[in-house]
Scaffold this active site. Structure first.
Site, PDB file in Angstrom:
ATOM      1  N   LYS A  91     -83.673  -7.322 -24.360  1.00 37.09           N
ATOM      2  CA  LYS A  91     -84.309  -7.187 -23.360  1.00 37.09           C
ATOM      3  C   LYS A  91     -83.108  -6.410 -22.389  1.00 37.09           C
ATOM      4  O   LYS A  91     -83.478  -5.502 -21.711  1.00 37.09           O
ATOM      5  CB  LYS A  91     -84.752  -8.505 -22.702  1.00 37.09           C
ATOM      6  CG  LYS A  91     -85.871  -9.026 -23.325  1.00 37.09           C
ATOM      7  CD  LYS A  91     -86.158 -10.309 -22.886  1.00 37.09           C
ATOM      8  CE  LYS A  91     -87.260 -11.041 -23.783  1.00 37.09           C
ATOM      9  NZ  LYS A  91     -87.281 -12.701 -23.384  1.00 37.09           N
TER      10      LYS A  91
ATOM     11  N   GLU B  26     -94.113  -2.812 -20.982  1.00 38.38           N
ATOM     12  CA  GLU B  26     -93.801  -3.637 -19.846  1.00 38.38           C
ATOM     13  C   GLU B  26     -93.522  -5.069 -20.169  1.00 38.38           C
ATOM     14  O   GLU B  26     -92.622  -5.897 -19.683  1.00 38.38           O
ATOM     15  CB  GLU B  26     -94.892  -3.591 -18.758  1.00 38.38           C
ATOM     16  CG  GLU B  26     -94.641  -4.527 -17.462  1.00 38.38           C
ATOM     17  CD  GLU B  26     -93.374  -4.365 -16.578  1.00 38.38           C
ATOM     18  OE1 GLU B  26     -93.496  -3.160 -16.040  1.00 38.38           O
ATOM     19  OE2 GLU B  26     -92.586  -4.824 -16.755  1.00 38.38           O
TER      20      GLU B  26
ATOM     21  N   LYS C  82     -90.174  -6.418 -27.799  1.00 34.97           N
ATOM     22  CA  LYS C  82     -88.711  -6.276 -27.462  1.00 34.97           C
ATOM     23  C   LYS C  82     -87.869  -5.790 -28.645  1.00 34.97           C
ATOM     24  O   LYS C  82     -86.842  -4.842 -28.484  1.00 34.97           O
ATOM     25  CB  LYS C  82     -88.108  -7.263 -26.526  1.00 34.97           C
ATOM     26  CG  LYS C  82     -88.002  -8.758 -27.246  1.00 34.97           C
ATOM     27  CD  LYS C  82     -88.966  -9.499 -26.447  1.00 34.97           C
ATOM     28  CE  LYS C  82     -89.341 -10.685 -27.163  1.00 34.97           C
ATOM     29  NZ  LYS C  82     -90.275 -11.646 -26.208  1.00 34.97           N
TER      30      LYS C  82
ATOM     31  N   GLY D 180     -91.691 -10.864 -19.713  1.00 39.30           N
ATOM     32  CA  GLY D 180     -93.205 -11.408 -19.824  1.00 39.30           C
ATOM     33  C   GLY D 180     -94.005 -10.823 -18.783  1.00 39.30           C
ATOM     34  O   GLY D 180     -94.330  -9.508 -18.508  1.00 39.30           O
TER      35      GLY D 180
HETATM   36  N1  LIG Z   1     -94.839 -15.464 -27.028  1.00 38.74           N
HETATM   37  C1  LIG Z   1     -94.508 -14.904 -25.952  1.00 38.74           C
HETATM   38  O1  LIG Z   1     -94.579 -15.548 -24.729  1.00 38.74           O
HETATM   39  C2  LIG Z   1     -93.903 -13.487 -25.718  1.00 38.74           C
HETATM   40  C3  LIG Z   1     -93.703 -13.027 -24.403  1.00 38.74           C
HETATM   41  C4  LIG Z   1     -93.387 -11.607 -24.188  1.00 38.74           C
HETATM   42  C5  LIG Z   1     -93.414 -10.787 -25.433  1.00 38.74           C
HETATM   43  N2  LIG Z   1     -93.820 -11.569 -26.684  1.00 38.74           N
HETATM   44  C6  LIG Z   1     -94.121 -10.471 -27.854  1.00 38.74           C
HETATM   45  O2  LIG Z   1     -95.233 -10.340 -28.120  1.00 38.74           O
HETATM   46  C7  LIG Z   1     -95.398 -10.106 -29.497  1.00 38.74           C
HETATM   47  C8  LIG Z   1     -96.220 -11.066 -30.251  1.00 38.74           C
HETATM   48  O3  LIG Z   1     -95.667 -12.372 -29.877  1.00 38.74           O
HETATM   49  P1  LIG Z   1     -96.687 -13.938 -30.409  1.00 38.74           P
HETATM   50  O4  LIG Z   1     -95.989 -14.773 -29.638  1.00 38.74           O
HETATM   51  O5  LIG Z   1     -98.330 -13.425 -30.021  1.00 38.74           O
HETATM   52  O6  LIG Z   1     -96.336 -13.839 -31.854  1.00 38.74           O
HETATM   53  P2  LIG Z   1     -97.542 -14.718 -32.948  1.00 38.74           P
HETATM   54  O7  LIG Z   1     -98.181 -15.727 -32.121  1.00 38.74           O
HETATM   55  O8  LIG Z   1     -96.747 -14.996 -34.038  1.00 38.74           O
HETATM   56  O9  LIG Z   1     -98.427 -13.405 -33.221  1.00 38.74           O
HETATM   57  C9  LIG Z   1     -98.266 -12.200 -34.091  1.00 38.74           C
HETATM   58  C10 LIG Z   1     -99.546 -12.051 -34.766  1.00 38.74           C
HETATM   59  O10 LIG Z   1     -99.376 -10.916 -35.449  1.00 38.74           O
HETATM   60  C11 LIG Z   1     -99.785 -11.118 -36.660  1.00 38.74           C
HETATM   61  N3  LIG Z   1     -98.958 -10.370 -37.655  1.00 38.74           N
HETATM   62  C12 LIG Z   1     -97.653 -10.509 -37.958  1.00 38.74           C
HETATM   63  N4  LIG Z   1     -97.347  -9.746 -38.644  1.00 38.74           N
HETATM   64  C13 LIG Z   1     -98.370  -9.135 -39.134  1.00 38.74           C
HETATM   65  C14 LIG Z   1     -98.433  -7.817 -40.062  1.00 38.74           C
HETATM   66  N5  LIG Z   1     -97.570  -7.377 -41.017  1.00 38.74           N
HETATM   67  N6  LIG Z   1     -99.643  -7.434 -40.284  1.00 38.74           N
HETATM   68  C15 LIG Z   1    -100.712  -8.081 -39.551  1.00 38.74           C
HETATM   69  N7  LIG Z   1    -100.590  -8.885 -38.773  1.00 38.74           N
HETATM   70  C16 LIG Z   1     -99.367  -9.353 -38.709  1.00 38.74           C
HETATM   71  C17 LIG Z   1     -99.694 -12.580 -37.055  1.00 38.74           C
HETATM   72  O11 LIG Z   1    -100.698 -12.948 -38.011  1.00 38.74           O
HETATM   73  P3  LIG Z   1    -100.830 -14.270 -38.600  1.00 38.74           P
HETATM   74  O12 LIG Z   1    -101.499 -15.335 -37.641  1.00 38.74           O
HETATM   75  O13 LIG Z   1    -101.849 -14.269 -39.631  1.00 38.74           O
HETATM   76  O14 LIG Z   1     -99.497 -15.007 -39.144  1.00 38.74           O
HETATM   77  C18 LIG Z   1    -100.316 -13.130 -35.572  1.00 38.74           C
HETATM   78  O15 LIG Z   1    -101.614 -13.059 -35.677  1.00 38.74           O
HETATM   79  C19 LIG Z   1     -93.983 -10.125 -30.075  1.00 38.74           C
HETATM   80  O16 LIG Z   1     -93.296  -8.804 -30.132  1.00 38.74           O
HETATM   81  C20 LIG Z   1     -93.200 -11.019 -29.172  1.00 38.74           C
HETATM   82  O17 LIG Z   1     -91.928 -10.669 -28.888  1.00 38.74           O
HETATM   83  C21 LIG Z   1     -94.261 -12.555 -26.769  1.00 38.74           C
END
Ligand SMILES: NC(=O)c1ccc[n+]([C@@H]2O[C@H](COP(=O)([O-])OP(=O)(O)OC[C@H]3O[C@@H](n4cnc5c(N)ncnc54)[C@H](OP(=O)(O)O)[C@@H]3O)[C@@H](O)[C@H]2O)c1
Length: 434
Positions: A206, A130, A106, A135
């Site tokens: 959002k 989406e 987002k 979510g």
């Molecule tokens: N969490 C939720 O419930 C949720 C819900 C809706 C939307 N989202 C969205 O989904 C996306 C991911 O969220 P998440 O919760 O999965 O985050 P997360 O757990 O922090 O995962 C992010 C991943 O991306 C990797 N990463 C970050 N920066 C990077 C870079 N520059 N180069 C390569 N890899 C990189 C991280 O690597 P490392 O593990 O090595 O640090 C990790 O594997 C975000 O945009 C978030 O806003 C999340």
């Protein structure tokens, strides 16, 4: 018809794992219903030796993003690294290279959606997001397909699970904000740095996306008046309960006479309103359309599998278009073409809790300033007095009739600088939903 659709995924965090797992879980069902074999063939993982708690063949991992963005075999890039950069640059490169992009990001879409949507159009590929709003709830797809026949007058969302969990726990257990935040962090419902959630920034991102889809209005998150939940106290929760309300962090947009207003702020929602029943980490979006009338979408706004479900829904939609060779037929979801004027904050009913010294004449001084500024008070209630800093003080609770929050804040500023300390503290301000 092309049967195998190959995707590359950037990031293997919470949502990356949820997306991969949901595809593994339901691959055969997806294949049976769509005739498509969707495979995630490469994953950007900057630390492939780290145990990620998921069984993925190591051969799929790469530390070089170009191995995905420039692979001619890959049709779809799934961006799940989060943050504005380098995510935007990676998505832009994928689109320029003729790959469709699916993202849950987002922050990047709110900041750069217009640019990315244009790139997608120019390159005859698709951009879908989406999962970026609420979510697992399929609100964006619904707005841009099944509900397309409607003109909308308002959208109200509980769009952040962390703040909704905190407010629900405060309401159910009479606990303080700080105490509940620690509990939420321990249970994984709040991040170590909760600023983006508790200050309303995530919800504003959002809402900015919803403003484009619902009203065709171009308003970045910085143009949306945004207030968080950190000032909500036990006293506010108690007042809300006793008056038949629940406190929610509401992201709202409203259209009237060609003008669209929007804001993110804590609000007292009447218990009879469907949004009042949305508790804990759940999200909901309540829209009012001129054909469909009121409609509420409810579900999990976060979490690996629910968000993975939304990501995969987009991947399947895109894959179907690619298989039919109709990805060029790209109708962008974001639009900024309406004649509606975006005006930022609107007028609402407000609740203000303040603490004043207990002495005669105080209420008169305060109400004079509101009166002078044309701000109408509906009710004022005095609560039990106590001693603060050696001064006998009393909480006052005001309900104001329709007013701009900025006008209310200016009046409160004037009251706070009156000599002889007329107000001890302004403790909280919340919108009152009718
Ligand atoms: N969490 C939720 O419930 C949720 C819900 C809706 C939307 N989202 C969205 O989904 C996306 C991911 O969220 P998440 O919760 O999965 O985050 P997360 O757990 O922090 O995962 C992010 C991943 O991306 C990797 N990463 C970050 N920066 C990077 C870079 N520059 N180069 C390569 N890899 C990189 C991280 O690597 P490392 O593990 O090595 O640090 C990790 O594997 C975000 O945009 C978030 O806003 C999340």
């Amino acid at each position: 018809m092309k049967k195998i659709i190959k995707a590359g995924m950037l990031g293997i965090g919470n949502i990356g794992k949820g997306t991969y797992q949901a595809l593994e879980m339901n691959h055969s069902k997806i294949e049976e219903t769509t005739g498509l074999d969707i495979e995630i063939v490469k994953i950007l993982n900057r630390d492939p030796d780290r145990d990620r708690g998921i069984d993925i063949p190591k051969s799929k991992y790469t530390t070089d993003v170009l191995e995905i963005l420039e692979d001619p075999e890959i049709d779809i890039v799934i961006e799940l690294i989060g943050g504005i950069e380098p995510a935007t640059a990676y998505m832009a490169k994928a689109l320029q290279n003729g790959k469709s992009v699916v993202t849950a990001n987002k922050a990047a879409i709110a900041a750069n959606g217009k640019y990315l949507a244009q790139l997608a159009q120019d390159n005859h590929v698709l951009l879908r997001f989406e999962a970026a709003v609420a979510g697992g709830i399929p609100i964006l797809t619904s707005l841009t397909t099944a509900l397309l026949s409607n003109k909308f007058s308002s959208v109200h969302g509980i769009l952040n699970g962390t703040t909704n969990y905190i407010l629900t726990q405060m309401g159910d257990h009479g606990k303080d904000y700080a105490e509940v935040l620690v509990d939420a962090q321990q249970k994984g419902f709040a991040e170590a740095d909760p600023t983006a959630d508790v200050e309303g920034i995530d919800a504003a991102n959002k809402l900015s996306i919803l403003l484009s889809l619902v009203f065709g209005v171009d308003a970045g998150p910085d143009m949306i008046p945004t207030y968080g939940i950190t000032t909500v106290g036990k006293e506010d929760i108690a007042f809300a309960r006793s008056s038949g309300y629940k406190i929610k962090l509401l992201a709202s947009a409203h259209e009237a006479d060609g003008k669209v207003s929007a804001n993110v702020e804590p609000a007292m929602v009447p218990e009879r309103h469907p949004l009042a029943s949305v508790d804990n980490e759940f999200n909901a979006v309540f829209v009012t359309g001129n054909a469909v009338d009121n409609l509420m979408f409810y579900g999990r706004g976060a979490g690996p599998l629910p968000t993975g479900s939304a990501v995969l829904g987009d991947v399947i939609g895109v894959a179907r278009k690619i298989a039919k060779d109709s990805a060029y037929d790209n109708v962008p979801q974001l639009r900024y073409d309406s004649d509606l004027e975006y005006i930022g904050e609107g007028e609402n009913k407000y609740y203000v809790r303040m603490t004043v010294p207990e002495r005669p004449g105080i209420l008169g001084q305060i109400t004079t300033i509101f009166g002078k500024r044309g701000i109408s008070i509906e009710t004022v209630e005095q609560k039990t007095s106590s001693i603060q800093d050696g001064i006998q003080t009393v909480p006052l609770i005001f309900i104001f009739l329709e007013v701009k929050k900025s006008a209310l804040l200016e009046a409160l500023d004037e009251i706070q600088i009156l000599k002889d300390r007329v107000v001890f503290s302004v403790d909280n301000i919340m919108r009152v939903v009718q």
